[in-house]
Design a protein around this motif. Structure first.
Motif, PDB file in Angstrom:
ATOM      1  N   LEU A   6      -1.837 -10.824  -2.677  1.00  0.00           N
ATOM      2  CA  LEU A   6      -0.556 -11.396  -2.153  1.00  0.00           C
ATOM      3  C   LEU A   6      -0.029 -11.280  -0.793  1.00  0.00           C
ATOM      4  O   LEU A   6       1.128 -11.770  -0.555  1.00  0.00           O
ATOM      5  N   GLU A   7      -0.480 -10.470  -0.066  1.00  0.00           N
ATOM      6  CA  GLU A   7      -0.045 -10.239   1.201  1.00  0.00           C
ATOM      7  C   GLU A   7       0.161 -11.533   2.155  1.00  0.00           C
ATOM      8  O   GLU A   7       1.094 -11.630   3.028  1.00  0.00           O
ATOM      9  N   HIS A   8      -0.524 -12.589   1.940  1.00  0.00           N
ATOM     10  CA  HIS A   8      -0.580 -13.831   2.731  1.00  0.00           C
ATOM     11  C   HIS A   8       0.939 -14.700   2.588  1.00  0.00           C
ATOM     12  O   HIS A   8       1.445 -15.311   3.155  1.00  0.00           O
ATOM     13  N   LEU A   9       1.630 -14.061   1.397  1.00  0.00           N
ATOM     14  CA  LEU A   9       2.936 -14.452   1.328  1.00  0.00           C
ATOM     15  C   LEU A   9       4.055 -13.946   2.005  1.00  0.00           C
ATOM     16  O   LEU A   9       5.130 -14.441   1.844  1.00  0.00           O
ATOM     17  N   SER A  11       5.237 -12.353   5.878  1.00  0.00           N
ATOM     18  CA  SER A  11       5.066 -12.276   7.332  1.00  0.00           C
ATOM     19  C   SER A  11       5.296 -10.744   7.819  1.00  0.00           C
ATOM     20  O   SER A  11       4.500 -10.525   9.074  1.00  0.00           O
ATOM     21  N   GLU A  12       5.633  -9.774   6.859  1.00  0.00           N
ATOM     22  CA  GLU A  12       5.794  -8.410   7.356  1.00  0.00           C
ATOM     23  C   GLU A  12       4.415  -7.712   6.796  1.00  0.00           C
ATOM     24  O   GLU A  12       3.888  -8.209   6.078  1.00  0.00           O
ATOM     25  N   ALA A  13       4.186  -6.542   7.527  1.00  0.00           N
ATOM     26  CA  ALA A  13       3.393  -5.719   6.940  1.00  0.00           C
ATOM     27  C   ALA A  13       3.964  -5.032   5.661  1.00  0.00           C
ATOM     28  O   ALA A  13       5.221  -4.459   5.820  1.00  0.00           O
ATOM     29  N   LEU A  14       3.109  -4.840   4.653  1.00  0.00           N
ATOM     30  CA  LEU A  14       3.904  -4.053   3.289  1.00  0.00           C
ATOM     31  C   LEU A  14       3.228  -2.704   3.283  1.00  0.00           C
ATOM     32  O   LEU A  14       2.056  -2.266   3.520  1.00  0.00           O
ATOM     33  N   LEU A  15       4.411  -1.857   2.904  1.00  0.00           N
ATOM     34  CA  LEU A  15       3.903  -0.605   2.463  1.00  0.00           C
ATOM     35  C   LEU A  15       4.069  -0.432   0.921  1.00  0.00           C
ATOM     36  O   LEU A  15       5.022  -0.666   0.250  1.00  0.00           O
ATOM     37  N   ARG A  16       2.860  -0.263   0.515  1.00  0.00           N
ATOM     38  CA  ARG A  16       2.855  -0.122  -1.165  1.00  0.00           C
ATOM     39  C   ARG A  16       2.874   1.347  -1.598  1.00  0.00           C
ATOM     40  O   ARG A  16       2.149   2.194  -1.157  1.00  0.00           O
ATOM     41  N   ASP A 197       4.047 -14.705  -8.725  1.00  0.00           N
ATOM     42  CA  ASP A 197       3.540 -14.176  -7.352  1.00  0.00           C
ATOM     43  C   ASP A 197       4.422 -13.542  -6.539  1.00  0.00           C
ATOM     44  O   ASP A 197       4.138 -12.538  -5.607  1.00  0.00           O
ATOM     45  N   ALA A 198       5.879 -13.808  -6.494  1.00  0.00           N
ATOM     46  CA  ALA A 198       6.811 -13.345  -5.797  1.00  0.00           C
ATOM     47  C   ALA A 198       7.236 -12.065  -5.933  1.00  0.00           C
ATOM     48  O   ALA A 198       6.938 -11.421  -7.310  1.00  0.00           O
ATOM     49  N   MET A 199       7.487 -11.203  -5.068  1.00  0.00           N
ATOM     50  CA  MET A 199       7.689  -9.919  -5.201  1.00  0.00           C
ATOM     51  C   MET A 199       8.901  -9.529  -6.237  1.00  0.00           C
ATOM     52  O   MET A 199       8.816  -8.646  -7.025  1.00  0.00           O
ATOM     53  N   CYS A 200       9.999 -10.548  -6.303  1.00  0.00           N
ATOM     54  CA  CYS A 200      10.921 -10.260  -7.304  1.00  0.00           C
ATOM     55  C   CYS A 200      10.517 -10.597  -8.744  1.00  0.00           C
ATOM     56  O   CYS A 200      11.309 -10.529  -9.636  1.00  0.00           O
ATOM     57  N   SER A 201       9.476 -11.357  -8.759  1.00  0.00           N
ATOM     58  CA  SER A 201       8.910 -11.415 -10.033  1.00  0.00           C
ATOM     59  C   SER A 201       7.843 -10.510 -10.558  1.00  0.00           C
ATOM     60  O   SER A 201       7.275 -10.528 -11.674  1.00  0.00           O
TER      61      SER A 201
END
Length: 352
Positions: A6-9, A11-16, A197-201
């Motif tokens: 889901l990184e394509h959603l 614009s930022e780089a993600l820290l998991r 798909d969204a982070m908040c969900s």
């Protein structure tokens, strides 16, 4: 909360971060706040009480000469009645703000209530206008107001303690409970969520995984799966109590409520980002893995020492060995620069 696919959603780089992005302090601040353990669930509730419907009074009690409750009642049933909850009925709950309840979610909740006889849905009266709107929508769908309970906002400890009177927390799929979901899990209340798909969900699914109950609490088959799981748990009380016991057994040792572990993981993530920046590399998504923490400790200290030595040498005008030369175009840090999480502070070097 957001996997690589889901990184394509973003614009930022993600820290998991494992186990979850959400930091909690329940084990420090709410260890003793009156939460009822699974042992407080009575045999009368487990049997269904021969009643215990949506009414909040004495339903389900057999009258045993106890003015505080019915036959077989315990403290949980007595407290439920005082809160206007059915002592022996199934109490679904959601204590998120009501703006998170979209029409599809409310329709799913109504379906669950119809299929679990005598159940009620316990909600937070916040904002105030939401109560009348939801009751009107329920009435239009054929469900009376007696199937709903609303409680006012309360101080944190009291709110978490009373939450333990509920049987199953129904998460809001569009925008999950965040702190509210963590509160429910700490109170020992099983939670059911339906990730999108969204982070908040996807937050609640992350929390359920971090507490060690993901497969039982995550309806990854969509809203239909969410409804079926809720109905199953609402009509199979032995299974629901087993899930409650599993959650209770894990809450004190679960990574979700280990604040020190979360802090170490976050510091490790910040150091990794800083070292990547110092190497002249662009931002990139990365996973911070728990298994790397111990091995990274020595690497971190060595890297921090090297950064401080580099900064001091550059400030003094010394020529650095090739391995310590900064990347082209990278401004060297000042020797007295304070870097987040202290990654430039070597032990006993006077920098704090």
């Amino acid at each position: 909360a957001s996997p690589p696919q889901l990184e394509h959603l973003y614009s930022e780089a993600l820290l998991r971060l494992p186990p979850s992005y959400l930091v909690t302090d329940h084990a420090q601040t709410l260890l003793h706040c009156g939460i009822l353990p699974p042992a407080a669930v009575s045999a009368a509730w487990l049997r269904g009480g021969g009643g215990g419907g949506a009414g909040g009074g004495d339903e389900g009690g057999g009258g045993g000469g106890d003015s505080e409750g019915g036959e077989g009642w315990g403290l949980r049933e007595i407290l439920r009645r005082r809160y206007g909850l059915p002592p022996l009925g199934v109490v679904f709950c959601c204590f998120s703000q009501l703006y998170k309840v979209d029409p599809a979610t409310f329709a799913a909740w109504l379906s669950i209530l119809r299929r679990v006889p005598g159940s009620v849905l316990w909600l937070l009266r916040f904002p105030l206008e939401g109560e009348a709107n939801l009751l009107a929508a329920a009435a239009a769908a054929g469900l009376p107001p007696e199937r709903f309970r609303f409680s006012a906002v309360a101080p944190k400890a009291a709110y978490v303690a009373r939450a333990s009177l509920a049987d199953l927390f129904l998460d809001t799929p569009l925008c999950n409970g965040h702190t509210t979901a963590a509160d429910a899990l700490w109170a020992g209340v099983p939670l059911l969520t339906c990730p999108g798909d969204a982070m908040c969900s996807r937050v609640a699914a992350s929390l359920c995984t971090a507490v060690g109950c993901g497969p039982q609490m995550i309806a990854d088959g969509g809203i239909g799966d969410y409804v079926e799981r809720a109905v199953r748990l609402g009509t199979r009380r032995v299974e629901l109590l087993a899930l409650r016991r599993k959650l209770w057994a894990r809450r004190l040792s679960a990574p979700l409520f280990d604040t020190r572990l979360w802090t170490r993981t976050w510091e490790h993530a910040l150091r990794a980002v800083w070292l990547r920046h110092c190497a002249g590399e662009p931002p990139a998504s990365m996973d911070v893995r728990l298994g790397e923490l111990e091995a990274a400790e020595l690497r971190r200290e060595n890297a921090a020492d090297a950064l401080v030595r580099r900064a001091r040498a550059l400030q003094a005008g010394a020529v650095l060995p090739a391995g310590l030369q900064p990347p082209a175009g990278l401004q060297p840090p000042r020797a007295d620069t304070r870097v987040a999480a202290g990654c430039c502070a070597a032990p006993n070097d006077g920098v704090t």
